[in-house]
Scaffold this active site. Structure first.
Site, PDB file in Angstrom:
ATOM      1  N   LYS A 204       0.823  -1.209   0.000  1.00 19.32           N
ATOM      2  CA  LYS A 204       0.000   0.000   0.000  1.00 19.32           C
ATOM      3  C   LYS A 204       0.862   1.266   0.000  1.00 19.32           C
ATOM      4  CE  LYS A 204      -4.473  -1.660   1.289  1.00 19.32           C
ATOM      5  NZ  LYS A 204      -5.672  -1.508   2.143  1.00 19.32           N
ATOM      6  N   ARG A 238      -3.968 -10.064   4.522  1.00 20.72           N
ATOM      7  CA  ARG A 238      -4.317 -10.073   3.098  1.00 20.72           C
ATOM      8  C   ARG A 238      -3.077  -9.645   2.312  1.00 20.72           C
ATOM      9  NH1 ARG A 238      -6.472  -6.605  -0.877  1.00 20.72           N
ATOM     10  NH2 ARG A 238      -8.174  -7.505  -2.122  1.00 20.72           N
TER      11      ARG A 238
END
Length: 274
Positions: A204, A238
């Protein structure tokens, strides 16, 4: 939790698994590498062109059916904020709805309750795929925690048992890098809600901005963030890079005393002391 997106504009793989065959192959490979869970998505969270419900169903349902047929041993979740998509995905074999909108669809909780699956409730602000104002929180952890508590109560009121609820603080979802770092540092405050905690930190932007690495060069930072989250109570991670993530997660579990070593040989025999 491995990530398999059937989208042409996913932020990490840029459509590499948009084709059905490629997506099925990626899911099977992830399971072979040790993923216990595959998360299937048909619409990215970030801003972009709208995707119709029927198009989203066409993307995720055949993939879920194929994974369920090839690897019935893995958990399959559908990453969607649409109750209509969730219903079709569950019929195809998904046993978890991963709702990044936090029950924004007024029908979502009812669908989950009716179908008897698990729900991941994620913190975000406003609808996915839309341009939004700059992120602002007075105390991001307190506000995320309060949001999750409210959505937990909403889910239970709709008939979803507490034991079928998973929570996710939503790293980077409508949050800037400072917010995501604060959530990571104080993740224990979210874990204290007492429900299974999922984190989605893989590659991210808060990682890229923290270590000055572009997309595609964030694996080391991703593993560091993942490890910190597991240490503070995350129990589902995840991730895109399955093999590296499995090794790092298992090592973290070993350090925490949650998983015994595969073997104990070093310095256990007088002729092998090093």
């Amino acid at each position: 939790m491995a990530v398999v997106n059937r989208t042409p504009d996913s932020f990490h793989d840029a459509g590499a698994t948009f084709a059905l065959d490629a997506a099925v192959a990626r899911a099977v490979q992830a399971a072979d590498l040790g993923a216990r869970w595959v998360d299937v998505g048909g619409v990215p969270f970030g801003r972009g062109p709208a995707v119709s419900t029927s198009a989203e169903i066409d993307r995720v349902v055949p993939l879920i059916s194929a994974i369920a047929a090839r690897r019935p041993d893995v958990v399959i979740s559908v990453d969607t904020h649409s109750a209509a998509v969730a219903r079709e995905a569950v019929a195809a074999g998904a046993s978890v709805v991963n709702d990044t909108s936090g029950l924004a669809d007024p029908q979502m909780a009812a669908v989950v309750a009716e179908t008897g699956v698990h729900i991941v409730i994620t913190h975000s602000v406003g609808p996915p795929r839309q341009e939004k104002p700059a992120a602002h929180f007075t105390d991001v952890v307190a506000e995320v925690r309060r949001f999750l508590l409210g959505r937990i109560h909403r889910a239970q009121a709709a008939g979803i048992p507490r034991e079928r609820i998973i929570i996710d603080p939503g790293h980077d979802l409508d949050k800037n890098t400072l917010h995501s770092l604060e959530i990571t540092r104080r993740l224990g405050e979210i874990a204290s809600l007492g429900l299974p905690l999922l984190v989605a930190v893989s590659h991210k932007d808060f990682i890229g901005e923290s270590i000055d690495r572009p997309r595609g060069e964030r694996l080391a930072g991703t593993l560091a963030a993942m490890t910190a989250c597991i240490w503070q109570g995350a129990r589902i991670v995840r991730m895109h890079d399955v093999q590296a993530a499995v090794d790092a997660a298992r090592m973290t579990e070993a350090m925490l005393g949650m998983r015994p070593p595969v073997r104990v040989i070093h310095n256990t025999h007088p002729t092998r002391n090093v």
